[in-house]
Enzyme design. Sequence first.
Site, mmCIF file in Angstrom:
data_model
loop_
_atom_site.group_PDB
_atom_site.id
_atom_site.type_symbol
_atom_site.label_atom_id
_atom_site.label_comp_id
_atom_site.label_asym_id
_atom_site.label_seq_id
_atom_site.Cartn_x
_atom_site.Cartn_y
_atom_site.Cartn_z
ATOM 1 N N ARG A 78 28.627 36.705 19.326
ATOM 2 C CA ARG A 78 29.194 37.680 20.265
ATOM 3 C C ARG A 78 28.392 37.651 21.561
ATOM 4 N NH1 ARG A 78 27.277 42.549 19.856
ATOM 5 N NH2 ARG A 78 27.552 42.701 17.611
ATOM 6 N N TYR B 124 49.397 45.699 38.958
ATOM 7 C CA TYR B 124 50.009 45.341 37.673
ATOM 8 C C TYR B 124 50.155 46.596 36.801
ATOM 9 C CZ TYR B 124 50.105 43.620 32.873
ATOM 10 O OH TYR B 124 50.417 43.419 31.555
ATOM 11 N N ASP C 147 41.726 41.641 42.007
ATOM 12 C CA ASP C 147 42.429 40.945 40.932
ATOM 13 C C ASP C 147 43.105 39.734 41.578
ATOM 14 O OD1 ASP C 147 44.262 39.997 39.065
ATOM 15 O OD2 ASP C 147 44.633 41.979 38.212
ATOM 16 N N LYS D 295 47.086 33.450 32.801
ATOM 17 C CA LYS D 295 48.051 32.972 33.793
ATOM 18 C C LYS D 295 47.639 31.597 34.330
ATOM 19 C CE LYS D 295 49.967 36.924 32.895
ATOM 20 N NZ LYS D 295 48.975 37.906 32.608
HETATM 21 C C1 LIG Z 1 47.836 40.683 38.063
HETATM 22 C C2 LIG Z 1 47.505 40.888 36.613
HETATM 23 N N1 LIG Z 1 46.304 41.384 36.283
HETATM 24 C C3 LIG Z 1 45.959 41.586 34.987
HETATM 25 C C4 LIG Z 1 46.840 41.304 33.953
HETATM 26 C C5 LIG Z 1 46.430 41.575 32.539
HETATM 27 O O1 LIG Z 1 46.097 40.403 31.873
HETATM 28 P P1 LIG Z 1 46.244 40.174 30.302
HETATM 29 O O2 LIG Z 1 47.712 40.229 29.984
HETATM 30 O O3 LIG Z 1 45.616 38.831 30.075
HETATM 31 O O4 LIG Z 1 45.493 41.271 29.631
HETATM 32 C C6 LIG Z 1 48.094 40.775 34.268
HETATM 33 C C7 LIG Z 1 49.048 40.472 33.177
HETATM 34 O O5 LIG Z 1 50.206 40.221 33.405
HETATM 35 C C8 LIG Z 1 48.435 40.568 35.633
HETATM 36 O O6 LIG Z 1 49.636 40.080 35.991
#
Ligand SMILES: Cc1ncc(COP(=O)(O)O)c(C=O)c1O
Length: 385
Positions: A52, A104, A176, A201
């Site tokens: 971990r 998001y 982000d 992604k």
């Molecule tokens: C811009 C953005 N940030 C964060 C996330 C969250 O990521 P995860 O689905 O890997 O937890 C997403 C998921 O679609 C996203 O589009």
Amino acid sequence: MKLTSNARFSTICLHAGQEPDPATGAITTPIYQTSTYVQEALGRHKGYEYARTQNPTREALERNIAAIEGGAEGFAFASGMAAIGAVATLLKSGDHVVVSDNTYGGTFRLFDKVLTRSQISFSYVDTADLAATERAFTPATRMLFVETPTNPIMRITDLAGAAALAKRRQARLVVDNTFASPCLQRPIAFGADIVVHSTTKYLNGHSDSIGGVAVAVRQDDREWLRFVQNAEGAILSPFDSWLVLRGTKTLPVRMAQHTANGMALARFLDAHPKVRHVYYPGLTGHPQHALAAKQMSGFGGMLAFELGSLEAARRVLDSVTLIALAESLGGVESLICHPATMTHASVPAERRQALGITDGLVRVSAGIEDIDDLKDDLAQALERA
Ligand SMILES: Cc1ncc(COP(=O)(O)O)c(C=O)c1O
């Protein structure tokens, strides 16, 4: 395979953080699928005690992404949300955060439903408007959390301006960078303190792993994130680390094709009589096209378009045959979705309306297929709209 200090981006993507396996010379970082490490004697070990806390495959990925983003240290988590959750532990009860209003839906849910229980408060503003963003600051503001381009409306925030504002108000700028990927935009170069990604992604890019990463610059943030990663334990598994590490090797070539296809689809949709509006920063009609061109090296593969009604959107979504109806984005396969009922279902209806996430809005993640096949598929689906 030594990287020189002036290595270019594609070379960094391929090689940073990785060396031939010391035991065998394997060119690919092995998947260290182990929970623990045998110690030579009491108190004597090779720097690895428990998986971990330390894992060589995860460490290789963390070094790789830190180099790609131009940050000091990376921390890989079990999902993008776990990475954002870990960054949020930098906040304490009583702190206030200014957030891009079009963030998001899962980030909004974490902030609105989980973190407010710990007396952390949030103000949601259009961070594309820096004056409004500054007005949302209070003496308790400790973080400016920005998503640019936003999902799915593709609003752009001026990263250099946001960094200057955060610095002036002694708050951290967290960006982000999932939508653009570090191939097209590197927020740390504009002054961001922390960059987060859903590696699910573009960084992984093959729709076969869920993961997240936070890249930090400040020494105090790095120490805290390292501590929290171990204390909370939401780490990325060795296999997922290996998958993302394989993904980042081809990031530049994939992003070139995503960007070319994104631009071509945006132009095709923009000219289509059934489409009322296209949201894509590469179109000259996008209100922030010039800013996007200044701070991004390409406009990417994400776009959204307005069809005017749920019925029209439903007919298109039900009629595509090559483009898959699915949540997520950034994989080599093209995906299509309905933000209002899928990715942004957790955002209250009035907020969705205010943000332009209407029932007639459709989002596309342009993959790397032949562009004519993508256009043909959308053309036949739009005939039924
Ligand atoms: C811009 C953005 N940030 C964060 C996330 C969250 O990521 P995860 O689905 O890997 O937890 C997403 C998921 O679609 C996203 O589009």
